[in-house]
Write a protein that holds these residues in place. Sequence first.
Motif, PDB file in Angstrom:
ATOM      1  N   THR A  36     -42.385  51.958 -63.019  1.00  0.00           N
ATOM      2  CA  THR A  36     -42.437  50.556 -62.614  1.00  0.00           C
ATOM      3  C   THR A  36     -41.135  49.888 -63.019  1.00  0.00           C
ATOM      4  O   THR A  36     -40.401  50.395 -63.881  1.00  0.00           O
ATOM      5  CB  THR A  36     -43.646  49.829 -63.236  1.00  0.00           C
ATOM      6  N   SER A  37     -40.832  48.763 -62.402  1.00  0.00           N
ATOM      7  CA  SER A  37     -39.553  48.097 -62.665  1.00  0.00           C
ATOM      8  C   SER A  37     -39.655  47.188 -63.883  1.00  0.00           C
ATOM      9  O   SER A  37     -40.731  46.675 -64.209  1.00  0.00           O
ATOM     10  CB  SER A  37     -39.129  47.274 -61.445  1.00  0.00           C
ATOM     11  N   ALA A  68     -39.266  43.762 -65.796  1.00  0.00           N
ATOM     12  CA  ALA A  68     -39.478  42.393 -65.309  1.00  0.00           C
ATOM     13  C   ALA A  68     -38.222  41.539 -65.425  1.00  0.00           C
ATOM     14  O   ALA A  68     -38.120  40.497 -64.774  1.00  0.00           O
ATOM     15  CB  ALA A  68     -40.619  41.743 -66.092  1.00  0.00           C
ATOM     16  N   TYR A  69     -37.266  41.972 -66.232  1.00  0.00           N
ATOM     17  CA  TYR A  69     -36.040  41.190 -66.448  1.00  0.00           C
ATOM     18  C   TYR A  69     -34.875  42.181 -66.475  1.00  0.00           C
ATOM     19  O   TYR A  69     -35.039  43.304 -66.966  1.00  0.00           O
ATOM     20  CB  TYR A  69     -36.128  40.429 -67.764  1.00  0.00           C
ATOM     21  N   GLU A  85     -31.533  47.075 -60.034  1.00  0.00           N
ATOM     22  CA  GLU A  85     -32.903  47.105 -60.542  1.00  0.00           C
ATOM     23  C   GLU A  85     -33.108  48.379 -61.358  1.00  0.00           C
ATOM     24  O   GLU A  85     -32.706  49.470 -60.953  1.00  0.00           O
ATOM     25  CB  GLU A  85     -33.911  47.058 -59.394  1.00  0.00           C
ATOM     26  N   ARG A 116     -45.910  45.989 -61.180  1.00  0.00           N
ATOM     27  CA  ARG A 116     -45.951  45.703 -62.620  1.00  0.00           C
ATOM     28  C   ARG A 116     -47.316  45.218 -63.075  1.00  0.00           C
ATOM     29  O   ARG A 116     -47.699  45.431 -64.228  1.00  0.00           O
ATOM     30  CB  ARG A 116     -44.872  44.667 -62.981  1.00  0.00           C
ATOM     31  N   TYR A 117     -48.077  44.591 -62.189  1.00  0.00           N
ATOM     32  CA  TYR A 117     -49.391  44.090 -62.603  1.00  0.00           C
ATOM     33  C   TYR A 117     -50.412  45.213 -62.770  1.00  0.00           C
ATOM     34  O   TYR A 117     -51.536  44.968 -63.179  1.00  0.00           O
ATOM     35  CB  TYR A 117     -49.908  43.023 -61.638  1.00  0.00           C
TER      36      TYR A 117
END
Length: 232
Positions: free
Chosen positions: A133-134, A136-137, A168, A203-204
């Motif tokens: 997953t990526s 968030a910042y 990213e 991400r969720y």
Amino acid sequence: MTLCIIPARGGSKRIPRKNIRCFCGKPMISWSIKAALLAKCFNQVVVTTDDEEIAAFAKRAGAEVPFLRDHDLSGDFVATKPVIADAIKRLTCASDTPVCCLYATAPFVMPNILQDTYDRFVNERPTYLMAITSFAYPIQRALSMAEDGSVKMADPQKILTRSQDLEEMWHDAGQFYWATAATWLDENAQILGAGTIGHPLPRYRVQDIDTHDDWVRAEAMKKVLDLTSKLD
């Protein structure tokens, strides 16, 4: 055949008995077992554990526990790969068997994602396929902090770069990995080595669960996601 192996040792330290602690009304491990069973891509769902209580919970949830893992493979510093390799040897899998290592603490994993990644693994034949997953910042704008509280950029060269212009970056989602039995047994084939591909997750649907704060956040996320799915 296709095999799912769920490693679940009994000696978790930061959250004691984490693998069978009640999470949103069920033992934590039962969420992973349920997802694997519903995915319909596994001929066997096996839990490898050194703990008889965890074994009992796993069997009640529908998994197989054909052996108890040796304690020397259940210490704090034992990596995932030798644990999966040990299970494969005990189960005498054929070398080309697709094997998914699914963590016991992955309550956000979805059956359709396991099925989709199985299909992708079989079609693309990478060394490993892993859930990612990526961040968030942008991690290029990370800060380091000294003991006196002063902060500075870890990479000062990026101080004037706009966030949207930064590449990213991704991290291990900590949910599952696919490889053939032969690859799991190959000591030179590292999960983050050549030939590994990532399967992006939103991400969720990703949350590390290593501390009490992680646990509270994960339960809140799970309840919201389950409520949303019912409304749909």
